[in-house]
Design a protein around this motif. Sequence first.
Motif, PDB file in Angstrom:
ATOM      1  N   MET A  54       0.846  -1.173   0.000  1.00 13.67           N
ATOM      2  CA  MET A  54       0.000   0.000   0.000  1.00 13.67           C
ATOM      3  C   MET A  54       0.898   1.244   0.000  1.00 13.67           C
ATOM      4  O   MET A  54       1.898   1.306   0.704  1.00 13.67           O
ATOM      5  N   ARG A  55       0.513   2.196  -0.787  1.00 12.58           N
ATOM      6  CA  ARG A  55       1.282   3.430  -0.938  1.00 12.58           C
ATOM      7  C   ARG A  55       0.736   4.505  -0.007  1.00 12.58           C
ATOM      8  O   ARG A  55      -0.473   4.740   0.050  1.00 12.58           O
ATOM      9  N   VAL A  56       1.607   5.161   0.733  1.00 14.57           N
ATOM     10  CA  VAL A  56       1.203   6.219   1.662  1.00 14.57           C
ATOM     11  C   VAL A  56       0.990   7.507   0.870  1.00 14.57           C
ATOM     12  O   VAL A  56       1.863   7.934   0.116  1.00 14.57           O
ATOM     13  N   THR A  57      -0.196   8.099   1.027  1.00 11.95           N
ATOM     14  CA  THR A  57      -0.511   9.333   0.322  1.00 11.95           C
ATOM     15  C   THR A  57      -0.685  10.471   1.323  1.00 11.95           C
ATOM     16  O   THR A  57      -0.790  10.240   2.533  1.00 11.95           O
ATOM     17  N   THR A  58      -0.744  11.663   0.804  1.00  6.74           N
ATOM     18  CA  THR A  58      -0.958  12.837   1.647  1.00  6.74           C
ATOM     19  C   THR A  58      -2.300  12.757   2.365  1.00  6.74           C
ATOM     20  O   THR A  58      -2.406  13.125   3.545  1.00  6.74           O
ATOM     21  N   ASP A  59      -3.314  12.249   1.686  1.00  6.40           N
ATOM     22  CA  ASP A  59      -4.631  12.114   2.300  1.00  6.40           C
ATOM     23  C   ASP A  59      -4.593  11.183   3.504  1.00  6.40           C
ATOM     24  O   ASP A  59      -5.248  11.440   4.512  1.00  6.40           O
ATOM     25  N   MET A  60      -3.824  10.110   3.417  1.00  3.85           N
ATOM     26  CA  MET A  60      -3.711   9.181   4.538  1.00  3.85           C
ATOM     27  C   MET A  60      -3.004   9.834   5.723  1.00  3.85           C
ATOM     28  O   MET A  60      -3.400   9.628   6.873  1.00  3.85           O
ATOM     29  N   ILE A  61      -1.985  10.619   5.453  1.00  6.69           N
ATOM     30  CA  ILE A  61      -1.247  11.292   6.520  1.00  6.69           C
ATOM     31  C   ILE A  61      -2.128  12.323   7.217  1.00  6.69           C
ATOM     32  O   ILE A  61      -2.172  12.387   8.451  1.00  6.69           O
TER      33      ILE A  61
END
Length: 54
Positions: free
Chosen positions: A1-8
Amino acid sequence: MRVTTDMIVGAGLIIALWVAIYCDDTELQKTLGSGLIGYIGRTAIESHGGSDAK
């Protein structure tokens, strides 16, 4: 899974909400909860092609 700005940003809002609950700050809980719902809703609409949403 790729960490995105929205997740942060979402994770930060959740952590801030937990801290507000722990510190028993009702006003901050309401503000963060509302902001979290709006942010997640906007993110969901954008990620699923929000051209249909009005």
